[in-house]
Design a protein around this motif. Structure first.
Motif, PDB file in Angstrom:
ATOM      1  N   VAL A 214      33.953  58.824 -71.993  1.00 21.37           N
ATOM      2  CA  VAL A 214      33.765  60.271 -71.884  1.00 21.37           C
ATOM      3  C   VAL A 214      32.523  60.557 -71.049  1.00 21.37           C
ATOM      4  CG1 VAL A 214      33.160  62.361 -73.166  1.00 21.37           C
ATOM      5  CG2 VAL A 214      34.969  60.859 -74.014  1.00 21.37           C
ATOM      6  N   LEU A 215      31.456  59.807 -71.304  1.00 24.78           N
ATOM      7  CA  LEU A 215      30.216  60.007 -70.548  1.00 24.78           C
ATOM      8  C   LEU A 215      30.390  59.677 -69.064  1.00 24.78           C
ATOM      9  CD1 LEU A 215      27.646  58.514 -73.103  1.00 24.78           C
ATOM     10  CD2 LEU A 215      28.112  60.928 -72.627  1.00 24.78           C
ATOM     11  N   GLN A 216      31.323  58.755 -68.767  1.00 28.18           N
ATOM     12  CA  GLN A 216      31.603  58.415 -67.368  1.00 28.18           C
ATOM     13  C   GLN A 216      32.544  59.413 -66.692  1.00 28.18           C
ATOM     14  OE1 GLN A 216      33.095  54.360 -67.370  1.00 28.18           O
ATOM     15  NE2 GLN A 216      31.328  53.626 -68.542  1.00 28.18           N
ATOM     16  N   GLY A 217      33.108  60.337 -67.479  1.00 27.19           N
ATOM     17  CA  GLY A 217      33.967  61.362 -66.899  1.00 27.19           C
ATOM     18  C   GLY A 217      35.445  61.048 -66.905  1.00 27.19           C
ATOM     19  N   HIS A 218      35.879  60.025 -67.645  1.00 30.41           N
ATOM     20  CA  HIS A 218      37.309  59.729 -67.730  1.00 30.41           C
ATOM     21  C   HIS A 218      38.036  60.834 -68.494  1.00 30.41           C
ATOM     22  CE1 HIS A 218      37.438  55.629 -66.092  1.00 30.41           C
ATOM     23  NE2 HIS A 218      36.245  55.456 -66.642  1.00 30.41           N
ATOM     24  N   ASN A 219      39.308  60.999 -68.199  1.00 32.39           N
ATOM     25  CA  ASN A 219      40.120  62.016 -68.871  1.00 32.39           C
ATOM     26  C   ASN A 219      40.611  61.464 -70.209  1.00 32.39           C
ATOM     27  OD1 ASN A 219      39.868  63.798 -66.686  1.00 32.39           O
ATOM     28  ND2 ASN A 219      41.563  62.795 -65.624  1.00 32.39           N
ATOM     29  N   ILE A 220      39.721  61.490 -71.181  1.00 39.19           N
ATOM     30  CA  ILE A 220      39.997  60.890 -72.481  1.00 39.19           C
ATOM     31  C   ILE A 220      39.477  61.808 -73.582  1.00 39.19           C
ATOM     32  CG2 ILE A 220      37.869  59.526 -72.418  1.00 39.19           C
ATOM     33  CD1 ILE A 220      39.424  57.269 -73.863  1.00 39.19           C
ATOM     34  N   VAL A 221      40.289  61.976 -74.608  1.00 36.91           N
ATOM     35  CA  VAL A 221      39.923  62.759 -75.786  1.00 36.91           C
ATOM     36  C   VAL A 221      39.811  61.804 -76.960  1.00 36.91           C
ATOM     37  CG1 VAL A 221      40.681  64.512 -77.436  1.00 36.91           C
ATOM     38  CG2 VAL A 221      41.053  64.878 -74.990  1.00 36.91           C
ATOM     39  N   ALA A 222      38.669  61.773 -77.624  1.00 41.77           N
ATOM     40  CA  ALA A 222      38.432  60.862 -78.740  1.00 41.77           C
ATOM     41  C   ALA A 222      38.678  61.587 -80.051  1.00 41.77           C
ATOM     42  CB  ALA A 222      37.007  60.331 -78.697  1.00 41.77           C
ATOM     43  N   LEU A 223      39.648  61.113 -80.794  1.00 41.07           N
ATOM     44  CA  LEU A 223      40.054  61.745 -82.052  1.00 41.07           C
ATOM     45  C   LEU A 223      39.311  61.124 -83.227  1.00 41.07           C
ATOM     46  CD1 LEU A 223      42.159  63.707 -83.377  1.00 41.07           C
ATOM     47  CD2 LEU A 223      43.636  61.697 -83.601  1.00 41.07           C
TER      48      LEU A 223
END
Length: 364
Positions: A214-223
């Motif tokens: 997320v900090l690197q800007g990837h399109n990822i949502v952490a649940l």
């Protein structure tokens, strides 16, 4: 002939398999029951959460906070200020976050990829929005992620890929190098939902959460959820974190007054109960070691786990196995519904519950 009301039913909402949670404890049991079927906290609930909830219960006549901002601020502190308050979204359980993400991104005919055995709401909830479901099963025999299979399944209609680490119901995890390779190879217009609800229990050297990506800007949502480590399953409170762009987009469908006051206060209290979290993790890790040793001695096939449960291959058919253990006062969960045919999931409990399970197994 005049058309009936069913003529306006959405075809993808016709009755099919629905998600069924684990069974509740029976009413008026004739013996003590150890519930090792729902991955609940073996120590109960966070005392600081209880204190905060009871205080909040004095104001039930009042509306709760209009937004989740106070809980999001507490989460910023919890994550050491690495994320901003606007990168968090809170909801009534991790399951609701899944629903919210699907509602925000999926149109009828879009594709969602998941990997059975996995948490059933990935498929059930995506059907609610008319998604085409692509199941790229975890690989046999170790339940590892089929990276190449997922990558080859991506099309122009793919919107969301569900990944889970540690995975429910298998207890397996995605190695850091595997996740990094995967994220580097997926299209920029595909969203990864990374379910890390059981992250506190993972102790593998190469386990990783979604935070660095997320900090690197990837399109990822952490649940994430407060149900397991913090013992707030009954309060139905969860959250996710992601990039600012994605969070601001999803927040457009976040309802006002969504979270009950008691849930907000209990979650904030739980985040500050570091001692309870530490003791919970220690209890689970001790229990995992105990179960693994006993399963080995009893010749029961199991898969190494990074979560607070094990999946096993029972020595008799799963329903007979489950019923036999229930006769001995131990509740476990068959997980064919999760895509693990014939397997059973056993939650790590406190030592008394763990010993009760082993004692029941020895009678089989």
């Amino acid at each position: 002939m005049e058309k009936g009301i069913e003529s306006i039913f959405k075809p993808y909402l016709e009755p099919k398999e629905i998600y069924k949670g684990g069974k509740n404890l029976p009413e008026n049991p004739t013996q003590k029951i150890y519930k090792l079927s729902s991955n609940e906290n073996p120590l109960g609930q966070s005392p600081k959460a209880t204190e905060a909830l009871l205080k909040a219960a004095q104001n039930l006549a009042l509306y709760p906070d209009q937004t989740d901002i106070r809980l999001r601020k507490a989460l910023v502190d919890h994550f050491g200020g690495q994320l901003t308050v606007d990168q968090f979204i809170c909801g009534n359980s991790g399951s609701e976050i899944i629903d919210m993400v699907l509602r925000a991104f999926i149109n009828e005919g879009d594709e969602v990829i998941f990997s059975n055995p996995c948490f059933l709401p990935y498929s059930v909830f995506s059907r609610w929005y008319g998604a085409k479901q692509i199941d790229i099963r975890l690989k046999d025999p170790d339940y590892s992620l089929d990276v190449e299979g997922i990558l080859s399944a991506i099309t122009k209609r793919t919107k969301i890929i569900f990944l889970t680490s540690p995975n429910n119901p298998t207890g397996t995890y995605i190695q850091k190098t595997v996740l990094e390779d995967f994220l580097a190879r997926i299209p920029k217009n595909v969203l990864v939902v990374y379910d890390e609800v059981y992250r506190h229990f993972a102790d593998a050297d190469d386990y990783v959460t979604a935070l660095p990506y997320v900090l690197q800007g990837h399109n990822i949502v952490a649940l994430n959820s407060f149900s397991k480590t913090y013992g707030l399953a009954g309060q139905r409170i969860g959250y996710c974190y992601t990039t600012l762009k994605i969070a601001n987009y999803i927040r457009q469908i976040h309802k006002p007054f969504l979270l009950p006051l008691t849930s907000i206060e209990a979650a904030i209290g739980a985040l500050n109960d570091h001692g309870f979290v530490e003791e919970t993790v220690k209890t689970v890790l001790r229990g995992r070691k105990f179960f693994a040793g006993e399963f080995d001695r009893l010749g029961i096939k199991y898969w190494p786990s990074q979560a607070n449960f094990f999946i096993i291959d029972p020595p008799i058919p799963e329903m007979k196995f489950t019923d036999a253990l229930m006769d001995e006062g131990v509740m476990v969960r068959p997980v064919s519904q999760f895509g693990a045919l014939g397997k059973v999931r056993i939650t790590v409990g406190d030592q008394e519950a763990n010993e009760a399970l082993v004692s029941a197994l020895k009678k089989m």
